[in-house]
Each structure stands twice: as structure tokens, then as C-alpha cells.
Design an enzyme around this catalytic site. Structure first.
Site, PDB file in Angstrom:
ATOM      1  N   SER A 121       0.823  -1.208   0.000  1.00  0.00           N
ATOM      2  CA  SER A 121       0.000   0.000   0.000  1.00  0.00           C
ATOM      3  C   SER A 121       0.850   1.248   0.000  1.00  0.00           C
ATOM      4  O   SER A 121       0.356   2.326  -0.325  1.00  0.00           O
ATOM      5  CB  SER A 121      -0.871   0.027   1.254  1.00  0.00           C
ATOM      6  OG  SER A 121      -1.605  -1.151   1.349  1.00  0.00           O
ATOM      7  N   GLU A 154      -4.356  -0.201  -8.720  1.00  0.00           N
ATOM      8  CA  GLU A 154      -3.321   0.783  -9.045  1.00  0.00           C
ATOM      9  C   GLU A 154      -2.098   0.001  -9.540  1.00  0.00           C
ATOM     10  O   GLU A 154      -1.566  -0.842  -8.813  1.00  0.00           O
ATOM     11  CB  GLU A 154      -2.969   1.618  -7.813  1.00  0.00           C
ATOM     12  CG  GLU A 154      -4.067   2.590  -7.441  1.00  0.00           C
ATOM     13  CD  GLU A 154      -3.801   3.339  -6.144  1.00  0.00           C
ATOM     14  OE1 GLU A 154      -4.210   4.499  -6.043  1.00  0.00           O
ATOM     15  OE2 GLU A 154      -3.194   2.762  -5.226  1.00  0.00           O
TER      16      GLU A 154
END
Ligand code: NAD
Length: 567
Positions: A121, A154
Site C-alpha cells: 500500500s 493501481e
């Protein structure tokens, strides 16, 4: 042409990895799913079985399809079983030394053209890439929680990532039914860089007693239409993971909005990790359960309305007919079939107000809703006049966001009776009332405000008399962070909106919301928040001020962050 991948691996089958394995198997890929122990593998398999079981129960998946999906996943504790994988996604805990070691091992096990992807992350994908002999074939592939549901991935490309690898991963994301947004390697990428500053801010509100966990969560769900409140979301993410993400982001940004709030660190140390440990901000029926059970901090039913005064006779006082209409329109149908008085300032330097309507109504009123303007002097005069015309004990409520409640209270002559009743709710989100108590407000006056909202069926939360109260105080710095990201040319407004809508389930992305709210309104709120806090992280992004100066005020002006030709 992108390569069609068919044999893939997932390492780490916790909150994220199990969901990623499910997503890959659902798209027809053959998956090798690895964790450290038999127990962890069983838990991972359990996650996939439960999740696909729920899909069958909801009629979204046939039993036979579920069996096929489960048969495509080979669960194992041996990383050597990844030797045939064309792509491996790792989802082990967010610690650089752990991931670095794993990447070095995968580099030795997998063929040279295998793509190694990290679901990190916030850690540097570049740093992970250089632990291998194939830095060009290492990418970030950041899924969102829960992976089978959230549509965003992403794709993080570093300065050494080969373009064909990005193409392959983008093609895979599309095959999984996801939207892939490709971005550079910066801590938190798009969604987390924006999300975690806001989540951290929400924790500080609870930590400082600004608002309760229930009120913060209700305010953001009901006032902004978010799928979950920030504290419930932190419990879902895991406090340990959140702590690591914030710490990494802070190290890179040095932005205090990213400095992990001490409460997050303390809860992590104490093992209060959220749903996975059975307790975080809330208490759950058991570890990994979504069922919240009452605990010592659960408010007693009716606590906020305890001591409320009867509010049978309600009167609206407004500075203009427009303000009165706006207030009535904002309340539920028929909720305000009550007398309306207009109060205009005496012109040419005179003092006080001139009434239009049955001023006698005020003498008998129990609760007066006052919709003044934003201008402090006019509001002071209005409250002085209302204070004089009403009986002691009547509750006077300002419905305007500014000036602060305490200004109205001081002018009224009986400050303990004055509260704020602020209808919060942005861009079509259903509404929530912030019942605002100034330092001078008596508890029974606030209780009366809550009882009034309950009688109208309007959800309400308690807020102190601070700039932005709860909803705007959390929302606008979050939007401002998005403008700063755009200003830094890290991502486009479209990609940022897509990331927040598809990765975090926002009803609209930050730029669509800013255009709907009005850039001038946003700037005014941000200036107010900054003036009160003097937090450098809350200073309005210069780009916002420039657009306002240029007349790009948003949807109603035909132009804001985007063009709106058919206004
Ligand atoms: P988690 O603690 O729920 O799961 C981690 C799993 O990895 C556990 O099952 C553990 O047994 C396993 N593991 C630990 N060391 C291992 C090793 N050496 N080899 C194989 N397996 C190992 O963590 P999580 O929340 O799923 O987070 C995993 C990654 O996903 C982190 O990088 C995190 O930042 C990222 N992420 C998390 C979320 C979220 O909402 N939790 C969202 C997106 C991305």
C-alpha cells in the site's frame, strides 16, 4: 500485444491475499496460493470459501462455478510450488524487510520472465525491485479491500519497469474486470495517499474528544454518502496495516497529516487490530467477524436526548425569504409547518431588526430556528432581537455554518439556551444534522436539539463549536489533499476521481465533488479551517485559489476542475 497470463501465484493469504486469489481464480486463471503455515493456509482457504459461499447465497454465483473457482486454487505452504508461475502477487504484511526477503526468494524460484508484483500500500516498489535480478519485471499491483468487490487496481510502474510488463499487468487487470490506473512509485500511490490522511484525521477527532466514534462514522456515511465511516473502515483495513502505511507515508512526505496518530500506534501495540483480532475501534462478535457488538463505549439509548425540553412550538426566523425557503426545503416534508418570521436589519446605521410576520409567535416559542446570513454583525443583531422577543428557556438554534455558535450565544443575552443545528450533507448525499454545542451551551439545550431531530426523523450527531464541525472538518482537508496531488502532477483529475470512486467506493470523486460544491465555497471552508488550526497541512492548495480567481467556480459557473458546457 499483451501477454495472456494463465498460471499465477499469490503469497500471503490474509485480509487481501485470499481475496486476490479468489479474483484471479474467478477470471479463469490457475492460482498457486501460498502462506507460511498450515494454519494460515487453512484460514486463507476459509476466507475464499466463505466469500464465494456468500456469492452463491446471494445468487451471484452458481454452485458449480464456485466449485470450479475453488478447484483452480492450489493452497500450499511451499514457495517452490511457484516455479511455473508467470506472475506472482505478494500480499504479506507491510514490512520492507519481509517483502524484500520474499522478493529475493521469488527471484531465485521463478523463471526470469515471471512478473513479480507487490500489493504493497505504501512501500517503495523501486526498493523491492532492486532486491531482485529483474528490476524491470517488478511492479506494484495494488488491489483494494475487499478485493473481489472493489473495481480499482493501481498499477505502479517504477523508473526501471519495462513498458511491456505494465501492458501485461494492465491487460490482466482488465481481464479481472478491474480498472487499472498506472502511476509512479510514490508512498500511498493515489488512493491511500488521500485516504489515510483523512482516516488519521478522523482518529485524532476521536482521540481529542471532538466527536465519538459513532458520530464520526455516521457523519461521514450520512453527510458524504461514503460506504463506511472512517473508524469502521480502519477496523476493516487493520490498525497494524494502517500504522505501517501512515508511518511510511510520513517518512516520505513529512506531512503531519500522515504522522500516525498515537492512538493508532497504541491500539496496534495492544493488539486491538480491528476486525481481524475481534476488537479495534469497535468490538466484534469474534475475530474476522463484521458483526459489531456493544461494549463499554456504546452510548445508552436515548442518552443524547436526556433532559430535553419540550419543543412543541417551533418558529423559524430568517434574515431573508431565500434563507427561510432554503431551511424549509432542507427539512423533511411537513416537518416545518410552522410560523416563519423575517427579520431585516434596521437600515442606515440603525440598530436592531424589523420584523415581518407575527412577532407574538416568538413569545410562545419553545424552539426558534434562526437562519441568519454569514455576516457576524447582522447575526449578532438578529440573536439579540430573538433573545429579547423569546421567553427564557426557549432554545435558540442557529442553522448557519458561520459565524460560530458562541457568537450567536453571546449576543442572545442567554447563552446557555443557544445551540447550532447544522444540516450537513454534500453534493446530494443524504443529510445529517450536526447538533453544535458552544462552550456556553447547556446540556438540556443540546438535548432539545437532538430530540427535535429525532422527532423529524433526521439523523443527528453531536459536534463542538469548531470550524467545519465534523463533516466539513474531515471532508475539505481531504479534498484539499486531492488538489495538492493534482498540483504536483502525480495523477490527473480523472485518475484521482476513478481511484476514489472505484477503490474506496466514494459516490463521486474529489474533483467531481469540488465542482458540485463550488470552488469558492470549498476555498472559504478551507480558509476557515486553516485560520482556526494554523496546521500547515490544512493551508488551501494554491491551485484552488487560482481557479477561484480565474472564475472557474465549478458546475454552476460552467467551469471548475472540468468544463460543464451544459450548465
Ligand atoms: P494480513 O496481516 O491480513 O495478512 C498477511 C498474510 O501474510 C498472513 O496470512 C500471513 O500469515 C502471511 N505471511 C506473513 N509472512 C509471510 C511470508 N513470509 N510468506 C508467506 N505469507 C506470509 O495483511 P493484509 O492486510 O492482507 O496486507 C497484506 C498486504 O496488502 C500489505 O502489503 C498491505 O499494505 C496490503 N494491502 C492491505 C489492504 C487492507 O485493507 N488490509 C488493502 C490494500 C493493500
Amino acid at each position: 500485444m499483451a501477454r495472456e497470463l494463465s498460471e499465477v501465484g499469490v503469497v500471503g493469504l490474509g485480509t487481501m491475499g485470499a481475496g486476490i486469489a479468489e479474483v484471479l481464480a474467478r477470471a479463469g486463471l490457475s492460482v498457486t496460493a501460498v502462506d507460511v503455515s498450515d494454519e494460515a493456509v487453512q484460514r486463507g482457504r476459509g476466507h475464499v470459501e466463505t466469500s464465494t459461499g456468500k456469492a452463491v447465497a446471494r445468487g451471484r454465483l452458481a454452485d458449480a462455478e464456485r466449485e470450479e473457482i475453488l478447484s483452480r486454487i492450489r493452497f500450499t505452504t511451499s514457495r517452490a510450488d511457484l516455479a511455473a508461475a508467470e506472475l506472482v502477487v505478494e500480499a504479506v504484511p507491510e514490512r520492507m524487510e519481509l517483502k524484500g526477503q520474499l522478493f529475493a526468494e521469488l527471484d531465485a524460484i521463478c523463471p526470469p520472465d515471471t512478473i513479480l508484483a507487490s500489493n504493497t500500500s505504501s512501500l517503495s516498489v523501486t526498493e523491492l525491485a532492486v532486491t531482485t535480478g529483474r528490476p524491470g519485471r517488478v511492479v506494484g499491483m495494488h488491489f483494494f479491500n475487499p478485493a473481489p468487490v472493489m473495481k480499482l487496481v493501481e498499477v505502479v510502474s517504477t523508473v526501471v519497469t519495462e513498458p511491456s510488463v505494465v501492458e501485461d499487468v494492465q491487460a490482466l487487470a482488465a481481464r479481472l474486470g478491474k480498472v487499472g490506473v498506472t502511476i509512479g512509485d510514490r508512498a500511498g500511490f493515489i488512493a491511500n495517499a488521500l485516504l489515510f490522511g483523512y482516516l488519521n484525521h478522523a482518529v485524532s477527532m476521536v482521540e481529542t474528544g471532538h466527536a465519538t466514534r459513532e458520530d464520526v462514522d455516521a457523519a461521514m456515511r450520512l453527510g458524504c454518502g461514503l460506504p463506511m465511516g472512517p473508524l469502521a473502515l480502519l477496523d476493516l483495513i487493520g490498525l497494524d496495516t494502517a500504522q505501517e502505511i501512515l508511518a511510511t507515508m510520513y517518512q516520505q512526505s513529512r506531512n503531519r497529516r500522515h504522522a500516525p496518530n498515537p492512538l493508532i500506534t497504541q491500539m496496534t501495540t495492544a493488539g486491538l487490530l480491528g476486525r481481524k483480532s475481534g476488537r479495534g475501534f469497535y468490538t466484534y462478535a469474534r475475530p474476522h467477524s463484521a458483526e459489531v457488538v456493544p461494549d463499554a463505549r456504546t452510548p445508552a439509548p436515548g442518552a443524547v436526548t436526556e433532559g430535553a425540553r419540550p419543543a412543541d412550538r417551533v418558529v423559524v426566523v430568517a434574515a431573508t425569504a431565500g434563507a427561510a425557503d432554503a431551511l424549509r426545503a432542507a427539512l423533511p416534508d411537513g416537518g416545518l409547518d410552522v410560523p416563519v418570521l423575517l427579520a431585516q436589519r434596521v437600515p442606515e446605521g440603525g440598530r436592531g431588526v424589523r420584523w415581518t410576520g407575527e412577532v407574538d409567535e416568538l413569545a410562545g416559542a419553545d424552539l426558534v430556528l434562526v437562519a441568519g446570513g454569514d455576516e457576524p454583525e447582522g447575526t449578532r443583531e438578529l440573536f439579540a432581537a430573538v433573545g429579547e422577543a423569546t421567553r427564557p428557556g426557549a432554545v435558540l438554534a442557529t442553522t448557519s455554518a458561520t459565524p460560530p455558535v458562541v457568537v450567536c450565544a453571546a449576543a442572545s443575552g442567554r447563552p446557555a439556551d443557544v445551540i447550532g443545528l447544522h444540516l450537513a450533507g454534500r453534493a446530494g448525499a443524504s443529510r445529517v444534522v450536526e447538533v453544535v454545542s458552544a462552550v456556553s451551551t447547556g446540556p438540556d439545550a443540546a438535548a432539545t436539539g437532538h430530540a427535535f431531530c429525532a422527532a423529524l426523523g433526521l439523523p443527528a450527531v453531536s459536534s463542538p463549536d469548531r470550524a467545519g464541525r465534523v463533516v466539513d472538518a474531515l471532508l475539505f482537508p481531504h479534498l484539499n489533499d486531492a488538489v495538492r496531488m493534482l498540483e504536483a502532477h502525480y495523477a490527473t483529475a480523472d485518475d484521482i476521481d476513478a481511484a476514489m470512486e472505484l477503490g474506496c467506493g466514494y459516490p463521486v470523486g474529489p474533483f467531481a465533488l469540488l465542482d458540485a460544491v463550488g470552488l469558492d465555497v470549498a476555498l472559504a471552508v478551507e480558509q476557515e479551517l486553516y485560520a482556526e488550526s494554523r496546521e500547515p497541512g490544512l493551508a488551501p492548495a494554491p491551485l484552488l485559489g487560482h481557479l477561484v480567481t480565474a472564475g472557474h467556480l465549478g458546475r454552476t459557473a460552467g467551469r471548475g476542475f472540468r468544463d460543464h458546457p451544459s450548465r
